[in-house]
Design a protein around this motif. Structure first.
Motif, PDB file in Angstrom:
ATOM      1  N   MET A  78      11.535  10.947   2.344  1.00 27.52           N
ATOM      2  CA  MET A  78      11.540  10.332   1.012  1.00 27.52           C
ATOM      3  C   MET A  78      10.487   9.232   1.064  1.00 27.52           C
ATOM      4  SD  MET A  78      14.626   8.636  -1.180  1.00 27.52           S
ATOM      5  CE  MET A  78      15.671  10.058  -1.116  1.00 27.52           C
ATOM      6  N   LEU A  79       9.550   9.241   0.111  1.00 28.75           N
ATOM      7  CA  LEU A  79       8.403   8.322   0.167  1.00 28.75           C
ATOM      8  C   LEU A  79       8.740   6.936  -0.396  1.00 28.75           C
ATOM      9  CD1 LEU A  79       5.425  10.704  -0.721  1.00 28.75           C
ATOM     10  CD2 LEU A  79       6.443  10.227   1.494  1.00 28.75           C
ATOM     11  N   SER A  80       7.706   6.087  -0.434  1.00 28.67           N
ATOM     12  CA  SER A  80       7.935   4.654  -0.655  1.00 28.67           C
ATOM     13  C   SER A  80       8.585   4.295  -1.994  1.00 28.67           C
ATOM     14  CB  SER A  80       6.609   3.905  -0.531  1.00 28.67           C
ATOM     15  OG  SER A  80       5.656   4.448  -1.410  1.00 28.67           O
ATOM     16  N   ALA A  81       8.071   4.860  -3.095  1.00 26.24           N
ATOM     17  CA  ALA A  81       8.569   4.427  -4.406  1.00 26.24           C
ATOM     18  C   ALA A  81       9.997   4.919  -4.626  1.00 26.24           C
ATOM     19  CB  ALA A  81       7.639   4.929  -5.513  1.00 26.24           C
ATOM     20  N   SER A 117       3.752   9.550  10.436  1.00 25.13           N
ATOM     21  CA  SER A 117       4.044   8.186  10.029  1.00 25.13           C
ATOM     22  C   SER A 117       3.115   7.866   8.848  1.00 25.13           C
ATOM     23  CB  SER A 117       3.858   7.227  11.199  1.00 25.13           C
ATOM     24  OG  SER A 117       4.245   5.934  10.815  1.00 25.13           O
ATOM     25  N   SER A 118       2.915   6.603   8.555  1.00 21.88           N
ATOM     26  CA  SER A 118       2.233   6.230   7.310  1.00 21.88           C
ATOM     27  C   SER A 118       1.666   4.819   7.432  1.00 21.88           C
ATOM     28  CB  SER A 118       3.274   6.271   6.178  1.00 21.88           C
ATOM     29  OG  SER A 118       2.861   5.504   5.076  1.00 21.88           O
ATOM     30  N   ILE A 119       0.686   4.525   6.575  1.00 22.54           N
ATOM     31  CA  ILE A 119       0.202   3.145   6.473  1.00 22.54           C
ATOM     32  C   ILE A 119       1.321   2.199   6.021  1.00 22.54           C
ATOM     33  CG2 ILE A 119      -2.239   3.651   6.042  1.00 22.54           C
ATOM     34  CD1 ILE A 119      -1.500   3.179   2.973  1.00 22.54           C
ATOM     35  N   ALA A 120       2.444   2.781   5.548  1.00 23.89           N
ATOM     36  CA  ALA A 120       3.587   1.965   5.113  1.00 23.89           C
ATOM     37  C   ALA A 120       4.272   1.237   6.265  1.00 23.89           C
ATOM     38  CB  ALA A 120       4.606   2.845   4.385  1.00 23.89           C
ATOM     39  N   VAL A 142      11.780   0.260   2.476  1.00 20.70           N
ATOM     40  CA  VAL A 142      12.700   1.066   3.291  1.00 20.70           C
ATOM     41  C   VAL A 142      11.929   2.202   3.962  1.00 20.70           C
ATOM     42  CG1 VAL A 142      14.706   2.573   3.229  1.00 20.70           C
ATOM     43  CG2 VAL A 142      14.644   0.540   1.830  1.00 20.70           C
ATOM     44  N   TYR A 143      11.034   2.807   3.192  1.00 20.24           N
ATOM     45  CA  TYR A 143      10.204   3.888   3.747  1.00 20.24           C
ATOM     46  C   TYR A 143       9.428   3.386   4.971  1.00 20.24           C
ATOM     47  CZ  TYR A 143       6.250   7.236   3.729  1.00 20.24           C
ATOM     48  OH  TYR A 143       5.285   8.149   4.062  1.00 20.24           O
ATOM     49  N   GLY A 144       8.777   2.226   4.817  1.00 25.58           N
ATOM     50  CA  GLY A 144       7.995   1.665   5.921  1.00 25.58           C
ATOM     51  C   GLY A 144       8.870   1.323   7.116  1.00 25.58           C
ATOM     52  N   ARG A 169      -0.550   8.106  11.289  1.00 28.77           N
ATOM     53  CA  ARG A 169      -0.188   7.224  10.159  1.00 28.77           C
ATOM     54  C   ARG A 169      -1.053   7.645   8.974  1.00 28.77           C
ATOM     55  NH1 ARG A 169      -0.658   2.061  14.107  1.00 28.77           N
ATOM     56  NH2 ARG A 169       1.440   2.170  14.970  1.00 28.77           N
ATOM     57  N   TYR A 170      -0.504   8.537   8.138  1.00 25.82           N
ATOM     58  CA  TYR A 170      -1.305   9.028   7.013  1.00 25.82           C
ATOM     59  C   TYR A 170      -1.606   7.906   6.021  1.00 25.82           C
ATOM     60  CZ  TYR A 170      -0.090  13.996   7.965  1.00 25.82           C
ATOM     61  OH  TYR A 170       0.065  15.240   8.495  1.00 25.82           O
ATOM     62  N   PRO A 171      -2.855   7.882   5.524  1.00 21.78           N
ATOM     63  CA  PRO A 171      -3.139   7.078   4.323  1.00 21.78           C
ATOM     64  C   PRO A 171      -2.556   7.835   3.110  1.00 21.78           C
ATOM     65  CG  PRO A 171      -5.175   7.827   5.452  1.00 21.78           C
ATOM     66  CD  PRO A 171      -4.019   8.605   6.029  1.00 21.78           C
ATOM     67  N   GLY A 172      -2.789   7.394   1.891  1.00 28.91           N
ATOM     68  CA  GLY A 172      -2.390   8.155   0.705  1.00 28.91           C
ATOM     69  C   GLY A 172      -3.123   9.494   0.713  1.00 28.91           C
ATOM     70  N   GLY A 182       6.964  10.699  -5.552  1.00 28.18           N
ATOM     71  CA  GLY A 182       7.708   9.513  -5.128  1.00 28.18           C
ATOM     72  C   GLY A 182       6.928   8.532  -4.286  1.00 28.18           C
ATOM     73  N   GLY A 183       5.593   8.674  -4.231  1.00 24.40           N
ATOM     74  CA  GLY A 183       4.789   7.754  -3.430  1.00 24.40           C
ATOM     75  C   GLY A 183       4.087   6.705  -4.280  1.00 24.40           C
ATOM     76  N   THR A 184       3.601   5.665  -3.627  1.00 20.72           N
ATOM     77  CA  THR A 184       2.856   4.592  -4.295  1.00 20.72           C
ATOM     78  C   THR A 184       1.395   5.000  -4.481  1.00 20.72           C
ATOM     79  OG1 THR A 184       4.352   3.001  -3.316  1.00 20.72           O
ATOM     80  CG2 THR A 184       2.216   2.145  -4.018  1.00 20.72           C
ATOM     81  N   THR A 185       0.914   5.884  -3.606  1.00 17.30           N
ATOM     82  CA  THR A 185      -0.489   6.301  -3.694  1.00 17.30           C
ATOM     83  C   THR A 185      -0.678   7.486  -4.657  1.00 17.30           C
ATOM     84  OG1 THR A 185      -0.189   7.723  -1.755  1.00 17.30           O
ATOM     85  CG2 THR A 185      -1.015   5.503  -1.348  1.00 17.30           C
ATOM     86  N   ASP A 186       0.403   7.952  -5.294  1.00 12.80           N
ATOM     87  CA  ASP A 186       0.327   9.152  -6.150  1.00 12.80           C
ATOM     88  C   ASP A 186      -0.621   8.987  -7.341  1.00 12.80           C
ATOM     89  OD1 ASP A 186       2.350   9.820  -4.448  1.00 12.80           O
ATOM     90  OD2 ASP A 186       3.835  10.301  -5.976  1.00 12.80           O
TER      91      ASP A 186
HETATM   92  C1  AKB Z   1       3.479   6.729  -0.251  1.00 16.16           C
HETATM   93  O1  AKB Z   1       2.739   6.293  -1.146  1.00 16.16           O
HETATM   94  O2  AKB Z   1       4.664   6.407  -0.135  1.00 16.16           O
HETATM   95  C2  AKB Z   1       2.899   7.684   0.749  1.00 16.16           C
HETATM   96  C3  AKB Z   1       2.410   6.995   1.982  1.00 16.16           C
HETATM   97  C4  AKB Z   1       1.300   6.023   1.904  1.00 16.16           C
HETATM   98  O3  AKB Z   1       2.918   7.254   3.041  1.00 16.16           O
HETATM   99  N1  AKB Z   1       1.829   8.427   0.168  1.00 16.16           N
END
Ligand code: AKB
Length: 318
Positions: A78-81, A117-120, A142-144, A169-172, A182-186
């Motif tokens: 489940m992504l950040s937003a 993982s993620s930049i989060a 919570v995602y981070g 650690r994926y970027p967007g 459900g992501g912030t980078t969407d």
């Molecule tokens: C998000 O926006 O939650 C993801 C991410 C940066 O891991 N795309």
């Protein structure tokens, strides 16, 4: 290659494209796609597909044993937003499915695991520019928090039990075949759809909110390259930084305007602005370059060209 691969979360943004890429490389039958729901993308049914709840340890074990799985790509999250709306659900989903898979690797049921993982994992106290591989990590979502905990578990299972786990650690991630959710980078995916369909877009991030992003083709290539790299090249077992392309909404607007001059963007930041503000603007990925030879191909204009061309065909706008 005669090793069978299992994808968890095959219907998601990364899972769809990774399944297609691995099937292209190794043939349909070697790649078992799984998700909690049946796929909408009929391409995913060209090889084995199973409905599996990755949070259910015994279901996971059964499917791995049934197909004699060697490598698992674990793409359930489940992504950040959305995670901020459902914190406990995000924690349970993101952690339980990882721990079940790490246990299967510890027991030798599977031999290798890729987990994203993620930049989060970075937070407001992390250096914002050229964020180092090792630095302060105090995530505020919570995602981070779940991704940082997951990184620690990956390193722990590798150190204690010799589990061959690899992570980025994926970027967007920006893609046209499948949509993020459900992501912030969407916003950086939505903007291309809206540019083609409506000629205008309202960004939920502010005009100058810079974030690291990456075109999906590069992300899929990185994922497969790291997972298939010789063991001795994988010197980091929590997760590798990947830089991608850093830009803000104004800059992606300008890139789209080179192809669609009348395109216009306005800016109405919502709760996702605060999440984005806690993340780095740019990332240092020299460890990935040095250890397993990572090199990115798509810049912003290259990605814009690819997104607009492919989406035009997909949306029947040719
Ligand atoms: C998000 O926006 O939650 C993801 C991410 C940066 O891991 N795309």
């Amino acid at each position: 290659m005669n090793k069978t691969i299992l994808i968890l979360g095959a219907c998601g943004q990364i899972g769809t494209e990774l399944t297609l890429a691995l099937r292209e490389k190794y043939g349909n039958d070697s790649i078992v796609a799984t998700d909690i729901r049946q796929p909408e993308h009929s391409e995913l049914l060209k090889g084995p597909f199973e409905v599996v709840d990755a949070g259910n340890a015994s279901a996971l074990r059964t499917v791995c044993e049934k197909h004699n799985i060697h490598t698992v790509y674990h793409l359930v999250a489940m992504l950040s937003a959305t995670g901020e709306k459902f914190p406990m659900k995000a924690w349970d989903l993101n952690m339980q499915s990882l721990l079940h898979t790490l246990e299967l690797a510890k027991e030798g049921v599977i031999k290798k695991l890729f987990w994203p993982s993620s930049i989060a994992v970075f937070g407001p106290t992390t250096p914002k520019r050229n964020t180092p591989q090792q630095t302060i990590m105090e995530p505020s979502t919570v995602y981070g928090i779940s991704k940082l905990a997951g990184e620690r578990w990956c390193e722990y299972y590798h150190a204690k039990y010799g589990v061959d786990v690899r992570s980025i650690r994926y970027p967007g991630l920006i893609s046209w075949k499948s949509q993020p959710g459900g992501g912030t980078t969407d916003y950086a995916v939505e903007i291309y759809y809206k540019a083609l369909e409506e000629g205008k877009y309202t960004s939920f991030l502010s005009a100058q909110r810079t974030l690291p992003m990456m075109y999906m083709d590069d992300a899929i290539r990185a994922t497969i390259e790291l997972t298939e790299a010789p063991k001795e090249q994988v010197k980091i077992r929590n997760s590798y930084n990947l830089a991608g392309i850093s830009f803000d909404p104004l800059t992606i607007e300008a890139s789209i305007q080179k192809k669609i001059p009348a395109f216009e963007c306005d800016f109405t930041p919502d709760f996702r602005e605060e999440i984005a503000a806690s993340w780095p603007e740019s990332i240092d990925d020299s460890a990935a370059q040095d250890h397993w030879g990572w090199s990115m191909e798509y810049d912003l204009d290259g990605m814009t060209e690819a997104m607009l061309t492919n989406l035009k065909t997909k949306l029947g706008l040719q």
